[in-house]
Design a protein around this motif. Structure first.
Motif, PDB file in Angstrom:
ATOM      1  N   VAL A 115     -11.351  -6.294  -4.860  1.00 48.89           N
ATOM      2  CA  VAL A 115     -11.448  -5.127  -3.921  1.00 48.89           C
ATOM      3  C   VAL A 115     -12.556  -4.282  -4.192  1.00 48.89           C
ATOM      4  O   VAL A 115     -13.349  -3.971  -3.311  1.00 48.89           O
ATOM      5  CB  VAL A 115     -10.211  -4.741  -3.538  1.00 48.89           C
ATOM      6  CG1 VAL A 115     -10.375  -3.552  -2.581  1.00 48.89           C
ATOM      7  CG2 VAL A 115      -9.120  -5.642  -2.737  1.00 48.89           C
ATOM      8  N   PRO A 116     -12.140  -3.329  -5.353  1.00 47.33           N
ATOM      9  CA  PRO A 116     -13.394  -2.422  -5.501  1.00 47.33           C
ATOM     10  C   PRO A 116     -14.669  -3.043  -5.975  1.00 47.33           C
ATOM     11  O   PRO A 116     -15.695  -2.291  -5.482  1.00 47.33           O
ATOM     12  CB  PRO A 116     -12.787  -1.799  -7.031  1.00 47.33           C
ATOM     13  CG  PRO A 116     -11.896  -2.579  -7.402  1.00 47.33           C
ATOM     14  CD  PRO A 116     -11.150  -3.452  -6.222  1.00 47.33           C
ATOM     15  N   SER A 119     -16.391  -3.583  -2.517  1.00 46.25           N
ATOM     16  CA  SER A 119     -16.700  -2.346  -1.881  1.00 46.25           C
ATOM     17  C   SER A 119     -18.008  -1.731  -2.609  1.00 46.25           C
ATOM     18  O   SER A 119     -19.011  -1.507  -1.726  1.00 46.25           O
ATOM     19  CB  SER A 119     -15.555  -1.352  -2.026  1.00 46.25           C
ATOM     20  OG  SER A 119     -14.249  -1.880  -1.420  1.00 46.25           O
ATOM     21  N   ALA A 151     -12.874  -5.651   2.369  1.00 45.33           N
ATOM     22  CA  ALA A 151     -13.535  -4.471   1.721  1.00 45.33           C
ATOM     23  C   ALA A 151     -15.093  -4.626   1.786  1.00 45.33           C
ATOM     24  O   ALA A 151     -15.732  -3.603   2.149  1.00 45.33           O
ATOM     25  CB  ALA A 151     -13.107  -4.390   0.179  1.00 45.33           C
ATOM     26  N   PHE A 152     -15.668  -5.828   1.667  1.00 40.52           N
ATOM     27  CA  PHE A 152     -16.985  -5.700   1.796  1.00 40.52           C
ATOM     28  C   PHE A 152     -17.535  -5.535   3.308  1.00 40.52           C
ATOM     29  O   PHE A 152     -18.390  -4.982   3.706  1.00 40.52           O
ATOM     30  CB  PHE A 152     -17.492  -7.089   1.568  1.00 40.52           C
ATOM     31  CG  PHE A 152     -18.932  -7.599   1.603  1.00 40.52           C
ATOM     32  CD1 PHE A 152     -19.943  -7.051   0.543  1.00 40.52           C
ATOM     33  CD2 PHE A 152     -19.220  -8.203   2.751  1.00 40.52           C
ATOM     34  CE1 PHE A 152     -21.249  -7.373   0.937  1.00 40.52           C
ATOM     35  CE2 PHE A 152     -20.829  -8.224   3.045  1.00 40.52           C
ATOM     36  CZ  PHE A 152     -21.586  -8.034   2.044  1.00 40.52           C
ATOM     37  N   SER A 155     -17.583  -1.687   3.762  1.00 45.09           N
ATOM     38  CA  SER A 155     -18.448  -1.054   3.127  1.00 45.09           C
ATOM     39  C   SER A 155     -19.911  -1.252   3.394  1.00 45.09           C
ATOM     40  O   SER A 155     -20.875  -0.416   3.124  1.00 45.09           O
ATOM     41  CB  SER A 155     -18.211  -1.106   1.422  1.00 45.09           C
ATOM     42  OG  SER A 155     -18.516  -2.538   1.038  1.00 45.09           O
ATOM     43  N   SER A 185     -16.673   6.448   2.992  1.00 50.92           N
ATOM     44  CA  SER A 185     -16.787   4.915   3.510  1.00 50.92           C
ATOM     45  C   SER A 185     -16.430   4.215   2.050  1.00 50.92           C
ATOM     46  O   SER A 185     -15.724   3.034   2.404  1.00 50.92           O
ATOM     47  CB  SER A 185     -18.174   4.633   3.684  1.00 50.92           C
ATOM     48  OG  SER A 185     -18.697   5.641   5.135  1.00 50.92           O
ATOM     49  N   LEU A 186     -16.620   4.409   1.021  1.00 49.17           N
ATOM     50  CA  LEU A 186     -16.144   3.562  -0.095  1.00 49.17           C
ATOM     51  C   LEU A 186     -14.883   3.613  -0.057  1.00 49.17           C
ATOM     52  O   LEU A 186     -14.106   2.722  -0.394  1.00 49.17           O
ATOM     53  CB  LEU A 186     -16.978   3.994  -1.494  1.00 49.17           C
ATOM     54  CG  LEU A 186     -16.899   3.238  -2.607  1.00 49.17           C
ATOM     55  CD1 LEU A 186     -17.546   1.616  -2.517  1.00 49.17           C
ATOM     56  CD2 LEU A 186     -17.522   3.742  -3.815  1.00 49.17           C
ATOM     57  N   SER A 189     -13.000   1.673   2.391  1.00 47.16           N
ATOM     58  CA  SER A 189     -12.900   0.129   2.165  1.00 47.16           C
ATOM     59  C   SER A 189     -12.010  -0.293   1.261  1.00 47.16           C
ATOM     60  O   SER A 189     -11.274  -1.164   1.195  1.00 47.16           O
ATOM     61  CB  SER A 189     -14.225  -0.411   1.860  1.00 47.16           C
ATOM     62  OG  SER A 189     -15.030   0.252   0.684  1.00 47.16           O
ATOM     63  N   MET A 190     -11.893   0.603   0.101  1.00 48.08           N
ATOM     64  CA  MET A 190     -11.126   0.131  -0.980  1.00 48.08           C
ATOM     65  C   MET A 190      -9.634   0.299  -0.615  1.00 48.08           C
ATOM     66  O   MET A 190      -8.656  -0.489  -0.807  1.00 48.08           O
ATOM     67  CB  MET A 190     -11.074   1.226  -2.161  1.00 48.08           C
ATOM     68  CG  MET A 190     -12.487   0.934  -2.846  1.00 48.08           C
ATOM     69  SD  MET A 190     -12.753   1.936  -4.392  1.00 48.08           S
ATOM     70  CE  MET A 190     -14.268   1.320  -5.001  1.00 48.08           C
ATOM     71  N   GLY A 193      -8.640  -2.752   1.615  1.00 48.93           N
ATOM     72  CA  GLY A 193      -8.229  -3.732   0.974  1.00 48.93           C
ATOM     73  C   GLY A 193      -7.132  -3.694   0.060  1.00 48.93           C
ATOM     74  O   GLY A 193      -6.402  -4.841   0.355  1.00 48.93           O
ATOM     75  N   THR A 334      -7.753   1.250  10.381  1.00 48.46           N
ATOM     76  CA  THR A 334      -8.947   1.535  10.014  1.00 48.46           C
ATOM     77  C   THR A 334      -9.324   2.959  10.355  1.00 48.46           C
ATOM     78  O   THR A 334      -9.722   3.765   9.889  1.00 48.46           O
ATOM     79  CB  THR A 334     -10.143   0.507  10.387  1.00 48.46           C
ATOM     80  OG1 THR A 334      -9.664  -0.828   9.945  1.00 48.46           O
ATOM     81  CG2 THR A 334     -11.361   0.819   9.727  1.00 48.46           C
TER      82      THR A 334
END
Length: 350
Positions: A115-116, A119, A151-152, A155, A185-186, A189-190, A193, A334
């Motif tokens: 996940v990270p 991201s 996550a992608f 991000s 934003s990062l 996304s994490m 996820g 979200t």
């Protein structure tokens, strides 16, 4: 008699099949031509607005309010157009020439670590939100865990180099805005996820997507079709967003805007909802946010964080790709996480 009728039927069937095939070929030949015409017309319209928009508006209207509206509308469009074109070209190249298997090999096998990594990969892989949905769908089809693909999805359109560069241009001398946008934003996304992993992974309401392009499509054909699709959609929403921002500044009474802007929670909520409705491309939304000078930087941060990850066109794309049950759960979650993260990071950095 029966044999003769069967022979006539068999003779007519190939003719009907040939006619249907010819019609399909004609339709397929017309579609690219029509798309090219619309693409060219849209490009000419945007360039015309950039070069002659203010003169045209000044010639047609004389009121101070209309002049102010025209100046803001043309200014936002002119500033955002180069970043929009660059983002569309890079996004189409990513869709056409970077295989999804590359991401599957690059991501860790453990979902919590993937996940990270997914991201952070959005920082170096340009792509607008229109392209991020099919790319994340391709990742799932290639065996990437849905949490990493999500996550992608969140991000890539929010923190890629084109978006961060456009934000720096829209907010000159304020690097903290660029940092706040990237960090928020990062983080969103994490969080989404990891929430996917913690809540049962949504196996009962996630519809595994189908490939966007046929396997026999050439890379340059995929590039061309992706570029046309993304530019037509993003260009139209850019014009709508610029017009809405100019209208908001001119038509809505200043006292009302000052009242809303004076309440931090209300202003963050209002601009978050405005981002959902306007559906502006992420390469251009910073210029619209910069024009909303009545609102605090935290509220404008919420506008820039919400727009690339949840808006009306994204909900429609996600519903068609992953199923309506997914969109009905994912979009509200979200939106809430994005607003909370914007408030926290805005209080910390802005």
């Amino acid at each position: 008699m029966a044999t003769a009728e069967q022979q006539e039927t068999h003779e007519e069937a190939p003719e009907e099949a040939q006619q249907e095939a010819a019609q399909q070929e004609a339709q397929s030949a017309k579609e690219p031509s029509g798309s090219s015409i619309v693409f060219t017309a849209t490009l000419v319209l945007l360039v015309g607005l950039a070069l002659f928009g203010r003169r045209l508006f000044n010639a047609w209207f004389t009121g101070d309010g209309i002049r102010t509206w025209a100046t803001m509308f043309v200014g936002v469009t002119v500033q955002a157009l180069p970043f929009l074109v660059l983002g569309v070209l890079l996004s189409a190249a990513l869709t056409a020439f970077v295989p999804a298997s590359f991401f599957a090999r690059a991501l860790p096998k453990r979902p919590a670590l993937a996940v990270p990594v997914a991201s952070v990969s959005g920082v170096v892989l340009p792509g607008c939100e229109c392209a991020s949905v099919p790319v994340s769908a391709a990742l799932m089809n290639r065996g990437v865990t849905p949490a990493a693909a999500i996550a992608f999805l969140l991000s890539a359109p929010a923190i890629n180099p084109v978006v961060l560069a456009s934000t720096a241009v829209a907010f000159p001398g304020q690097p903290k805005v660029v940092v706040a946008r990237a960090v928020t934003s990062l983080a969103v996304s994490m969080i989404l996820g990891w929430l996917w992993l913690l809540t049962g992974k949504g196996g009962s309401w996630l519809k595994m997507p189908k490939n966007r392009h046929a396997h026999d499509d050439g890379k340059f054909e995929v590039f061309r079709s992706a570029m046309l699709h993304d530019f037509l959609h993003a260009g139209g929403f850019l014009v709508i967003g610029a017009a809405a921002a100019a209208t908001l500044n001119v038509v809505v009474p200043r006292a009302w805007l000052d009242h809303v802007a004076g309440n931090l929670l209300l202003s963050v909520l209002i601009l978050g909802l405005l981002a959902v409705l306007l559906a502006i491309c992420s390469e251009a939304d910073a210029f619209v946010a910069a024009s909303l000078t009545q609102f605090s930087l935290t509220a404008r941060l919420a506008f820039m964080v919400v727009g690339p990850i949840v808006d009306v066109k994204l909900v429609a794309l996600q519903s068609g790709t992953f199923g309506p049950k997914f969109a009905a759960r994912f979009a509200p979650a979200t939106f809430v996480v994005a607003l909370l993260a914007s408030l926290l990071v805005g209080w910390w950095l802005l």
